[in-house]
Design an enzyme around this catalytic site. Structure first.
Site, mmCIF file in Angstrom:
data_model
loop_
_atom_site.group_PDB
_atom_site.id
_atom_site.type_symbol
_atom_site.label_atom_id
_atom_site.label_comp_id
_atom_site.label_asym_id
_atom_site.label_seq_id
_atom_site.Cartn_x
_atom_site.Cartn_y
_atom_site.Cartn_z
ATOM 1 N N GLN A 11 0.824 -1.213 0.000
ATOM 2 C CA GLN A 11 0.000 0.000 0.000
ATOM 3 C C GLN A 11 0.855 1.259 0.000
ATOM 4 O O GLN A 11 1.880 1.308 0.681
ATOM 5 C CB GLN A 11 -0.886 -0.016 1.241
ATOM 6 C CG GLN A 11 -2.243 0.558 0.991
ATOM 7 C CD GLN A 11 -3.170 0.310 2.160
ATOM 8 O OE1 GLN A 11 -3.193 -0.777 2.701
ATOM 9 N NE2 GLN A 11 -3.920 1.306 2.549
ATOM 10 N N SER A 91 4.103 -6.335 2.941
ATOM 11 C CA SER A 91 2.780 -6.283 3.579
ATOM 12 C C SER A 91 1.714 -6.833 2.636
ATOM 13 O O SER A 91 1.714 -8.019 2.320
ATOM 14 C CB SER A 91 2.477 -4.854 4.042
ATOM 15 O OG SER A 91 1.300 -4.826 4.811
ATOM 16 N N LEU A 92 0.819 -5.981 2.126
ATOM 17 C CA LEU A 92 -0.181 -6.427 1.154
ATOM 18 C C LEU A 92 0.470 -7.206 0.002
ATOM 19 O O LEU A 92 -0.077 -8.191 -0.498
ATOM 20 C CB LEU A 92 -0.912 -5.209 0.578
ATOM 21 C CG LEU A 92 -1.544 -5.446 -0.791
ATOM 22 C CD1 LEU A 92 -2.837 -6.199 -0.649
ATOM 23 C CD2 LEU A 92 -1.690 -4.183 -1.562
ATOM 24 N N ARG A 116 -9.520 -7.860 4.099
ATOM 25 C CA ARG A 116 -8.387 -7.477 4.955
ATOM 26 C C ARG A 116 -8.355 -5.957 5.116
ATOM 27 O O ARG A 116 -8.187 -5.437 6.223
ATOM 28 C CB ARG A 116 -7.087 -7.974 4.322
ATOM 29 C CG ARG A 116 -5.798 -7.638 5.075
ATOM 30 C CD ARG A 116 -4.612 -8.198 4.289
ATOM 31 N NE ARG A 116 -3.327 -8.010 4.949
ATOM 32 C CZ ARG A 116 -2.488 -7.006 4.689
ATOM 33 N NH1 ARG A 116 -2.818 -6.074 3.805
ATOM 34 N NH2 ARG A 116 -1.324 -6.930 5.313
ATOM 35 N N HIS A 201 0.263 -3.108 11.246
ATOM 36 C CA HIS A 201 1.365 -3.926 11.774
ATOM 37 C C HIS A 201 1.709 -3.577 13.231
ATOM 38 O O HIS A 201 2.863 -3.634 13.634
ATOM 39 C CB HIS A 201 2.613 -3.840 10.872
ATOM 40 C CG HIS A 201 2.342 -4.339 9.493
ATOM 41 N ND1 HIS A 201 2.173 -5.678 9.216
ATOM 42 C CD2 HIS A 201 2.145 -3.695 8.325
ATOM 43 C CE1 HIS A 201 1.898 -5.819 7.924
ATOM 44 N NE2 HIS A 201 1.872 -4.635 7.368
ATOM 45 N N GLN A 250 0.871 -11.668 10.325
ATOM 46 C CA GLN A 250 1.440 -10.538 9.585
ATOM 47 C C GLN A 250 0.728 -9.217 9.902
ATOM 48 O O GLN A 250 1.349 -8.162 9.938
ATOM 49 C CB GLN A 250 1.362 -10.847 8.079
ATOM 50 C CG GLN A 250 2.123 -9.872 7.208
ATOM 51 C CD GLN A 250 1.315 -9.429 6.002
ATOM 52 O OE1 GLN A 250 0.162 -9.046 6.120
ATOM 53 N NE2 GLN A 250 1.930 -9.475 4.836
#
Length: 314
Positions: A11, A91-92, A116, A201, A250
């Site tokens: 992102q 991440s994503l 998500r 996170h 995660q």
């Protein structure tokens, strides 16, 4: 023997019009955007093509949009017989990596990351969480500060360990502000608040991870055909159960990007290709190790240029 890793952006790399030059020219690329629309029962492709940027940037849109665009670009990369020995995503981007590795079907991945995004948005009321980039401080020292702030003021943790001297922290607004203050007092070069919609996170994402667990139960995750470097462990993973478990962790664990790149280099990777919008990840790779080769593929020009350079390197 030279090894290649594909990297997929997270992102923040989204922009209106991304992937559209390829979609307009190639049916197989356009089909990926159409498939995303069908999977979500939504006109995501229209939003990617025309914006507005503010709507595209919303977490619930940015996540499926970036995954879709990266996989659409990957369709063309495959035609040139460029194969990855390892894949990783920030991440994503880890979901995109799992699609590339054959662990997740594209359609499932788009539906999962839409959910998500919704869960991440809903986990903390708007304005109560924040993130900041801390420059010029090592992880150990910064962890001491965030632990101290969490105990005495409010929750804050390390969120992204991106490259030497660049760590993102995440938590409550008060926790992040206090940690920034202490980091600067203790030698950090800068503390930069980030424009984000939530404390990603961090431990504040645990409620979102429980909901994500339920969603993952409804989708098929199989063993990966190519090792995926996990954000949580910075180690290769191929086992389906382990992949699922790590995807849940995660959400509230730091993204160990610097360690992930070092792991791949230790495994013999000397060529990193970032596939999808932006150039953030290759920029981080260069800060981690200047000796490796980095390429970006986000449109037709960058694809042709990369293919040419890779052929020249052989």
């Amino acid at each position: 023997m030279s090894k290649i890793a594909f990297l997929f952006p997270g992102q923040g790399s989204q922009s209106v019009g991304m992937g559209q030059d390829l979609a307009e020219k190639y049916e197989e690329v356009k089909n990926i955007f159409n498939e995303a629309d069908q999977a979500l029962n939504d006109s995501l492709s229209e939003l990617i093509q025309n914006g507005p940027q503010e709507t595209l940037t919303l977490t619930t849109n940015a996540q499926p949009a970036l995954l879709t665009t990266s996989i659409a670009v990957l369709q063309k990369v495959k035609e040139f017989n460029i194969k990855a020995d390892y894949v990783a995503g920030h991440s994503l981007g880890e979901y995109t990596a799992l699609v590339a590795a054959g662990s997740l079907e594209f359609r499932d991945a788009v539906q999962i990351v839409r959910k998500r995004g919704e869960f991440m948005e809903a986990a903390v009321p708007n304005g109560q969480g924040s993130m900041a980039a801390i420059l010029g401080m090592d992880a150990e020292k910064l962890t001491e500060i965030t632990d101290q702030v969490t105990e005495t003021v409010s929750s804050v943790q390390l969120a992204n360990l991106n490259c030497p001297g660049q760590i993102v922290i995440s938590g409550t607004k008060e926790g992040v502000e206090k940690a920034c203050e202490l980091a600067k007092e203790n030698g950090a070069r800068r503390a930069i608040p980030l424009e984000v919609s939530g404390p990603f996170h961090s431990r504040l994402m645990e409620p979102a991870s429980q909901k994500l667990d339920e969603v993952l139960q409804n989708h098929s995750i199989v063993d990966a055909k190519i090792p995926v470097i996990s954000n949580v462990t910075a180690e290769p993973v191929t086992d389906a159960d382990q992949i699922k478990d790590l995807l849940i962790k995660q959400l509230y664990s730091p993204v160990r990007w610097e360690d992930s790149i070092k792991t791949m280099i230790d495994l013999g990777v000397d060529t990193f290709i970032e596939i999808g919008p932006g150039k953030v990840l290759t920029g981080l790779v260069r800060k981690i190790d200047r000796k490796v080769k980095t390429y970006n593929i986000f449109d037709e020009d960058s694809l042709n240029k990369t293919v040419e350079q890779l052929r020249g390197d052989k």
